[in-house]
Design an enzyme around this catalytic site. Sequence first.
Site, PDB file in Angstrom:
ATOM      1  N   TYR A 123      48.633 -18.156  -3.419  1.00 24.58           N
ATOM      2  CA  TYR A 123      47.185 -18.085  -3.637  1.00 24.58           C
ATOM      3  C   TYR A 123      46.571 -17.189  -2.555  1.00 24.58           C
ATOM      4  O   TYR A 123      45.638 -17.555  -1.872  1.00 24.58           O
ATOM      5  CB  TYR A 123      46.598 -19.503  -3.582  1.00 24.58           C
ATOM      6  N   GLN A 126      46.494 -11.455  -4.288  1.00 26.53           N
ATOM      7  CA  GLN A 126      46.636 -11.393  -5.743  1.00 26.53           C
ATOM      8  C   GLN A 126      46.526 -12.785  -6.380  1.00 26.53           C
ATOM      9  O   GLN A 126      45.889 -12.948  -7.412  1.00 26.53           O
ATOM     10  CB  GLN A 126      47.994 -10.785  -6.132  1.00 26.53           C
ATOM     11  N   SER A 151      46.506 -22.286   2.129  1.00 29.64           N
ATOM     12  CA  SER A 151      45.980 -21.972   0.791  1.00 29.64           C
ATOM     13  C   SER A 151      45.710 -23.219  -0.045  1.00 29.64           C
ATOM     14  O   SER A 151      44.909 -23.190  -0.974  1.00 29.64           O
ATOM     15  CB  SER A 151      46.978 -21.117   0.008  1.00 29.64           C
ATOM     16  N   HIS A 206      54.982  -6.900  -8.522  1.00 33.26           N
ATOM     17  CA  HIS A 206      55.649  -5.770  -7.861  1.00 33.26           C
ATOM     18  C   HIS A 206      57.131  -5.921  -8.199  1.00 33.26           C
ATOM     19  O   HIS A 206      57.656  -7.036  -8.221  1.00 33.26           O
ATOM     20  CB  HIS A 206      55.404  -5.883  -6.351  1.00 33.26           C
ATOM     21  N   ASP A 289      55.828   2.979  -5.626  1.00 35.03           N
ATOM     22  CA  ASP A 289      54.901   2.194  -4.805  1.00 35.03           C
ATOM     23  C   ASP A 289      55.305   2.256  -3.329  1.00 35.03           C
ATOM     24  O   ASP A 289      54.480   2.508  -2.450  1.00 35.03           O
ATOM     25  CB  ASP A 289      54.904   0.739  -5.298  1.00 35.03           C
TER      26      ASP A 289
HETATM   27  P1  NAP Z   1      49.705 -12.586   0.193  1.00 36.61           P
HETATM   28  O1  NAP Z   1      48.226 -12.485   0.058  1.00 36.61           O
HETATM   29  O2  NAP Z   1      50.282 -12.216   1.497  1.00 36.61           O
HETATM   30  O3  NAP Z   1      50.200 -14.064  -0.209  1.00 36.61           O
HETATM   31  C1  NAP Z   1      49.762 -15.151   0.489  1.00 36.61           C
HETATM   32  C2  NAP Z   1      50.122 -16.418  -0.271  1.00 36.61           C
HETATM   33  O4  NAP Z   1      51.523 -16.627  -0.225  1.00 36.61           O
HETATM   34  C3  NAP Z   1      49.448 -17.605   0.306  1.00 36.61           C
HETATM   35  O5  NAP Z   1      49.059 -18.498  -0.709  1.00 36.61           O
HETATM   36  C4  NAP Z   1      50.526 -18.222   1.170  1.00 36.61           C
HETATM   37  O6  NAP Z   1      50.436 -19.617   1.223  1.00 36.61           O
HETATM   38  C5  NAP Z   1      51.798 -17.865   0.432  1.00 36.61           C
HETATM   39  N1  NAP Z   1      52.896 -17.676   1.384  1.00 36.61           N
HETATM   40  C6  NAP Z   1      52.956 -16.795   2.397  1.00 36.61           C
HETATM   41  N2  NAP Z   1      54.120 -16.891   3.058  1.00 36.61           N
HETATM   42  C7  NAP Z   1      54.793 -17.872   2.469  1.00 36.61           C
HETATM   43  C8  NAP Z   1      56.075 -18.476   2.715  1.00 36.61           C
HETATM   44  N3  NAP Z   1      56.865 -18.039   3.694  1.00 36.61           N
HETATM   45  N4  NAP Z   1      56.449 -19.468   1.910  1.00 36.61           N
HETATM   46  C9  NAP Z   1      55.651 -19.902   0.930  1.00 36.61           C
HETATM   47  N5  NAP Z   1      54.432 -19.398   0.659  1.00 36.61           N
HETATM   48  C10 NAP Z   1      54.020 -18.392   1.406  1.00 36.61           C
HETATM   49  O7  NAP Z   1      50.444 -11.736  -0.968  1.00 36.61           O
HETATM   50  P2  NAP Z   1      49.817 -10.628  -1.906  1.00 36.61           P
HETATM   51  O8  NAP Z   1      49.395  -9.436  -1.088  1.00 36.61           O
HETATM   52  O9  NAP Z   1      48.864 -11.252  -2.857  1.00 36.61           O
HETATM   53  O10 NAP Z   1      51.140 -10.178  -2.698  1.00 36.61           O
HETATM   54  C11 NAP Z   1      51.672 -10.968  -3.727  1.00 36.61           C
HETATM   55  C12 NAP Z   1      52.449 -10.043  -4.676  1.00 36.61           C
HETATM   56  O11 NAP Z   1      51.523  -9.127  -5.272  1.00 36.61           O
HETATM   57  C13 NAP Z   1      53.502  -9.197  -4.003  1.00 36.61           C
HETATM   58  O12 NAP Z   1      54.576  -9.047  -4.875  1.00 36.61           O
HETATM   59  C14 NAP Z   1      52.799  -7.858  -3.782  1.00 36.61           C
HETATM   60  O13 NAP Z   1      53.687  -6.760  -3.703  1.00 36.61           O
HETATM   61  C15 NAP Z   1      51.988  -7.801  -5.054  1.00 36.61           C
HETATM   62  N6  NAP Z   1      50.809  -6.923  -4.994  1.00 36.61           N
HETATM   63  C16 NAP Z   1      49.940  -7.020  -3.956  1.00 36.61           C
HETATM   64  C17 NAP Z   1      48.816  -6.210  -3.920  1.00 36.61           C
HETATM   65  C18 NAP Z   1      47.814  -6.321  -2.817  1.00 36.61           C
HETATM   66  O14 NAP Z   1      46.935  -5.454  -2.739  1.00 36.61           O
HETATM   67  N7  NAP Z   1      47.823  -7.315  -1.965  1.00 36.61           N
HETATM   68  C19 NAP Z   1      48.585  -5.284  -4.965  1.00 36.61           C
HETATM   69  C20 NAP Z   1      49.473  -5.244  -6.045  1.00 36.61           C
HETATM   70  C21 NAP Z   1      50.595  -6.062  -6.043  1.00 36.61           C
HETATM   71  P3  NAP Z   1      50.079 -20.417   2.592  1.00 36.61           P
HETATM   72  O15 NAP Z   1      48.597 -20.481   2.638  1.00 36.61           O
HETATM   73  O16 NAP Z   1      50.731 -21.711   2.376  1.00 36.61           O
HETATM   74  O17 NAP Z   1      50.667 -19.612   3.729  1.00 36.61           O
HETATM   75 MG    MG Z   2      50.800   0.194  -4.145  1.00 44.35          MG
END
Ligand code: NAP
Ligand code: MG
Length: 456
Positions: A123, A126, A151, A206, A289
């Site tokens: 959460y 994304q 989260s 991704h 990417d």
């Molecule tokens: P993010 O914001 O870093 O994800 C955070 C979430 O993951 C939080 O809910 C966190 O929960 C949980 N989390 C973090 N570390 C963890 C661990 N070690 N074990 C279990 N839960 C954990 O991720 P994101 O940027 O949204 O990316 C998610 C996906 O979307 C990836 O595949 C990324 O490549 C893709 N994506 C991202 C973007 C972007 O702009 N960000 C764009 C396109 C695609 P807690 O609160 O419990 O830590």
């Molecule tokens: Mg990108």
Amino acid sequence: MSEARALSVVLDQELLALNRVVGALRRCNLRVSSMTLGPAGNGGETAGAACLTVVIEGDARMAEMMAKKLRKLTGVRNAEAYAVDASPSTGKATMEGTGLRVYYDADADLNRLSRRTVAVIGYGSQGHAHALNLHESGISVIVGLRPDGPSWAKAKADGLDVRPFADAAAAADVIMILVPDQHARAVYEAAVAAHVRAGKTLMFAHGFNVHYKEIVPPAGVDVSMVAPKSPGHLVRSEYQAGRGVPALVAVAQDASGHALADALAYATGIGCTRAGVLPTTFREETESDLFGEQVVLCGGVPALIKAGFETLVAAGYAPELAYFECLHELKLIVDLMYRGGMKFMRYSISDTAEYGDYTRGPRIVTPAVRAEMQQILADIRSGAFAREWIDEARAGAPNFQRLRQAERHHLIEEVGARLRAMMPWSEEGKATAQARADAGPAAARRRSDPPRVTTR
Ligand code: NAP
Ligand code: MG
């Protein structure tokens, strides 16, 4: 051949408002090639609104006029016109020039998800956007999280059904993995894999983990990707505004025979088919990417900014000036390119700047730099980069943390923070304004105090 234009109309969820819009379209005798009606989200100005997307045949001026007319109708909250390149013979939208297929609302059926439950695992950036958008699109959503993480309370406060990873995965038909890529395998193996059974769908935003075989889903499940081409907060805010961000869609495993249709339904649920969804493969998405972020966006550009800044400062120029020239003004240039490409940017800058562009740019991006770009691409394609990053993450990311700390203390960051305090729209500027407001009138009188500058 007339062009295809889309009208996106956000209106009150009332038949009377819909009737007014349809009446206005009819009175103008427009040729309508498709029409989609769906919810427009529950937040902000779109609370309780519907979104009608109408593709018409006509030019930009006609579409603009129509949008203007619609905006005046009672019950219509907003109406926007935008270009769609649709081939009239098939009614299927394609990109001009390359012929790449683009999927819009009319190509997807959200109902494919109506009897299925989606688990959004994570959460963060994304995850929160996907979960809330799907929920507001009427899809049954469970958020999967670790109960001791930050989260958990956030997703609960947002009114969602939140359960531990394994419970969410067990209860869902569609499982979307949205934890950071370097942690996805551990989360998957510990809590998700046992619940990925034949007939279910495993999704990603991704291609990294599937492409590099960190996660190897079992046969019999669909494996697909919907990757919004923007950070999560924009996925959310565009959806709330009745629009959406573009995304990529890919299928790695099609056990059901309808993996693509299901992925497009998911893309619709988060708002992406309003903007357009482009097909790709897990390999193409992952490699391009990583290349884009390493060579241009997050690696190349910051390195160029720092090198330019350091060169000026070492030659005795004020760090403040160097900051403005090498970092601050970049936004103005990027905004122009974003709006109208390089040509539009070059039209706006001075002839002196444009001459410098043509004659000095190639001296910065030399053949040696291009060779390095090819080496970086080779490391991405061979999996060498992925291996290095996965090993680093598994070892507790010591290098990553050290580099992160060092970069935080670079002079450009210290100078920048002080300068941005003068800019009311920046993070530091907002904090300064808040501090002044909190301190009362005496502090407000000191508004014109000059900022502290670096001495040389
Ligand atoms: P993010 O914001 O870093 O994800 C955070 C979430 O993951 C939080 O809910 C966190 O929960 C949980 N989390 C973090 N570390 C963890 C661990 N070690 N074990 C279990 N839960 C954990 O991720 P994101 O940027 O949204 O990316 C998610 C996906 O979307 C990836 O595949 C990324 O490549 C893709 N994506 C991202 C973007 C972007 O702009 N960000 C764009 C396109 C695609 P807690 O609160 O419990 O830590
Ligand atoms: Mg990108």
